[in-house]
Scaffold this motif. Structure first.
Motif, mmCIF file in Angstrom:
data_model
loop_
_atom_site.group_PDB
_atom_site.id
_atom_site.type_symbol
_atom_site.label_atom_id
_atom_site.label_comp_id
_atom_site.label_asym_id
_atom_site.label_seq_id
_atom_site.Cartn_x
_atom_site.Cartn_y
_atom_site.Cartn_z
ATOM 1 N N VAL A 1 96.636 132.914 80.805
ATOM 2 C CA VAL A 1 97.441 132.832 79.904
ATOM 3 C C VAL A 1 96.989 131.803 78.848
ATOM 4 O O VAL A 1 97.000 130.335 79.483
ATOM 5 N N LEU A 2 96.573 132.150 77.789
ATOM 6 C CA LEU A 2 96.048 131.013 76.938
ATOM 7 C C LEU A 2 97.276 130.574 75.828
ATOM 8 O O LEU A 2 98.048 131.285 75.438
ATOM 9 N N PRO A 3 96.912 129.222 75.268
ATOM 10 C CA PRO A 3 97.980 128.795 74.251
ATOM 11 C C PRO A 3 97.795 129.598 73.082
ATOM 12 O O PRO A 3 96.682 130.009 72.992
ATOM 13 N N SER A 4 98.748 129.536 72.226
ATOM 14 C CA SER A 4 98.578 129.950 70.737
ATOM 15 C C SER A 4 97.368 129.771 69.833
ATOM 16 O O SER A 4 97.091 130.332 68.909
ATOM 17 N N SER A 5 96.967 128.375 70.131
ATOM 18 C CA SER A 5 95.654 127.941 69.479
ATOM 19 C C SER A 5 94.654 128.566 69.898
ATOM 20 O O SER A 5 93.653 128.268 69.070
ATOM 21 N N ALA A 6 94.380 129.350 70.798
ATOM 22 C CA ALA A 6 93.265 129.979 71.316
ATOM 23 C C ALA A 6 92.788 130.933 70.251
ATOM 24 O O ALA A 6 93.585 131.410 69.743
ATOM 25 N N THR A 7 91.603 131.032 70.385
ATOM 26 C CA THR A 7 90.728 132.045 69.380
ATOM 27 C C THR A 7 90.021 133.172 70.200
ATOM 28 O O THR A 7 89.764 132.884 71.375
ATOM 29 N N SER A 8 89.758 134.166 69.832
ATOM 30 C CA SER A 8 88.916 135.405 70.373
ATOM 31 C C SER A 8 87.746 134.603 70.828
ATOM 32 O O SER A 8 87.207 135.042 71.930
ATOM 33 N N VAL A 9 87.348 133.725 69.897
ATOM 34 C CA VAL A 9 85.770 133.337 70.651
ATOM 35 C C VAL A 9 85.900 132.683 71.748
ATOM 36 O O VAL A 9 84.945 132.613 72.824
ATOM 37 N N THR A 10 86.855 131.897 72.083
ATOM 38 C CA THR A 10 86.838 130.966 73.351
ATOM 39 C C THR A 10 87.191 131.789 74.793
ATOM 40 O O THR A 10 87.227 131.724 75.680
#
Length: 523
Positions: free
Chosen positions: A455-464
């Motif tokens: 579960v990634l934070p909302s700041s994560a992007t599809s690149v990461t």
């Protein structure tokens, strides 16, 4: 034992037995379910399904309970001998919908319809209830007694049924069809009093368009005689309802005496008891049906892991260890509510505890919490505190999570992940890289019984998140991080059990391994 028969025999096809059977079938365990009655039960009986039980049905993928259940009616009492309202009371405290609690209010659904729904789900697995079949001998590997307070399984297991019978409030409960001038089909009506002579009436179209569930209380009537006579029931109802009543037919009736009893333990050898076979109590608080369902769900996933060879049979000891304190506290709570009703003639007792969302097993030997403060008092039947989350608590939901990375899924909520056939390891981390060590630790376990979710934070992007690690979700609106009390930048791991309970809250791979060492054998 007959090797050609299913390994599990469920005795009793009420909600507890049906949920036990369905949980096992969802785990791939063949089940035989029998009931001594020649025909399915009729009657509304205990119709209230509380929020935690709605979550159980969600995990079992039985949406009909929530979809077909009705909202709880407002309880209306009247001035003596009139249709003039005296009080209107919400039977449960109002709870606003929140992201963590998708089922924010209880639903009302008669047990007759509930049984039909559950039997249909069993039939999807080619499992049908064998009606008119009594238990003769334990000729299967495992036996689950869901055969009620007078059932034979508990007796054959030699379990004590300790408690008392209360004579200070007896009732006649049933379903009937009638029309009454000026009596609406919106409210749950009450005429008279619980401590004298009175009746409560709940309209329900499940019986018929003129159907009602009734409960008669009276200290000056022979209730045993009353329950045996349709004519006397109609006469009594006509005397209590202050308007013109035209009766159609009596559908079902039963005399009810309040018993407060529970077993000394929930299992013996290869036999288990659930629901009324294990505990009976006052209907005050409407906890009985719900406790029965939750008994069955707690037992089902554990028995499935043992039968499939993933867990040692010692895991089954935690069924008794986890349910006994919960039910013991439940009996105290329902008795206190009942005593208040008898003493004060209260219409209802509002308490958030009744939602059952605060029930926990923080005390359990198989839960692990590396963040909990030791020495705190534990109430197994607690009130939900969303500002505190520990291993053994109910796992919260979170909506609007977005799947990224590999694979396909229509999961949009955390509850969409949780199912009774596997543990879900939730890794809250700033990036997928933070979960790689845990992914490595989980390679020792069969992916049929453990799944990993980052579960990634909302700041994560599809690149990461372009990564092969399990399922990756972005918490788009921050509901998951908020519900699980995880701070931005923090790595924290939650292991969600197959029953939707948090089994572990740990720092990383070492803690995950430690938790699963208490669940799985030979790893």
């Amino acid at each position: 034992m007959n090797p050609t028969r299913p390994p599990v025999l469920v005795v009793g096809a009420g909600p507890a037995g049906l949920v036990a059977a369905l949980t096992l079938l969802k785990n791939g365990i063949p089940v035989r379910i029998i009931d001594k009655d020649p025909n399915p039960r009729i009657g509304q009986r205990g119709p209230i399904v509380w929020q935690r039980s709605l979550e159980v049905f969600n995990f079992l993928n039985v949406p009909e309970v929530n979809n077909l259940g009705k909202s709880m009616p407002v309880f209306r009492s009247y001035k003596p001998g009139t249709l003039e309202p005296l009080t209107e009371t919400l039977m449960v405290p109002a709870m606003e919908p929140t992201p963590t609690i998708p089922f924010h209010a209880p639903k009302v659904i008669g047990q007759q319809l509930l049984d039909v729904i559950l039997r249909r789900h069993l039939e999807k697995f080619s499992c049908s209830v064998e009606m008119g079949t009594e238990l003769q001998t334990f000729d299967t590997k495992w036996v689950i007694g869901a055969d009620g307070a007078k059932g034979v399984v508990r007796k054959q297991l030699g379990l004590a049924f300790l408690g008392e019978t209360r004579e200070d409030l007896r009732t006649v409960l049933g379903d009937i069809c009638f029309r009454a001038v000026g009596l609406d089909r919106v409210h749950w009506h009450r005429f008279g009093s619980y401590t004298g002579r009175g009746v409560s009436l709940r309209p329900t179209d499940e019986i018929a368009e003129d159907g009602w569930q009734f409960m008669i209380t009276a200290n000056d009537i022979d209730l045993t005689k009353l329950a045996q006579s349709e004519e006397l029931i109609m006469e009594t109802l006509a005397s209590l309802i202050p308007t013109e009543v035209t009766f159609n037919k009596l559908v079902w009736v039963n005399e009810f005496r309040v018993n407060n009893r529970m077993v000394n333990k929930f299992s013996e050898g290869r036999g288990f008891v659930v629901g009324d076979a294990a505990h009976v109590h006052s209907p005050a608080g409407a906890q009985g049906l719900n406790s029965a369902i939750q008994d069955a769900f707690n037992l089902g996933w554990k028995l499935a892991l043992v039968e499939k060879g993933f867990a040692d049979k010692s895991l089954l000891e935690t069924y008794n260890a986890e349910r006994l304190p919960v039910i013991s506290e439940m009996l105290e709570i329902t008795t206190a509510i009942f005593n208040k009703v008898v003493k004060t003639d209260a219409v209802s007792v509002q308490s958030p505890i009744l939602s059952m969302l605060g029930i926990n097993c923080r005390f359990s030997s198989i839960v692990l919490d590396e963040f909990a403060v030791p020495g705190k008092a534990i109430n197994a039947y607690g009130i939900l505190d969303q500002g505190n989350l520990e291993a053994g608590d109910r796992a919260p939901d979170a909506p609007n999570v977005l799947q990224v990375g590999r694979g396909e899924s229509d999961v949009k909520t955390l509850f969409g992940l949780y199912r009774p056939s596997y543990h879900t390891v939730l890794v809250f981390a700033p990036s997928v890289a933070g979960a790689t060590s845990i992914f490595g630790a989980l390679e020792a376990y069969d992916n049929k019984v453990v799944q990993l979710v980052v579960v990634l934070p909302s700041s994560a992007t599809s690149v990461t998140v372009a990564s092969p690690v399990g399922l990756a979700l972005i918490d788009q609106e921050g509901h998951a991080y908020s519900a699980y009390l995880v701070e931005a930048g923090q790595t924290k791991v939650f292991v969600i059990r197959p029953d939707g309970v948090i089994g572990a809250i740990v720092h990383g791979a070492k803690g995950v391994k430690k938790y699963f060492s208490g669940i799985f054998s030979g790893v």
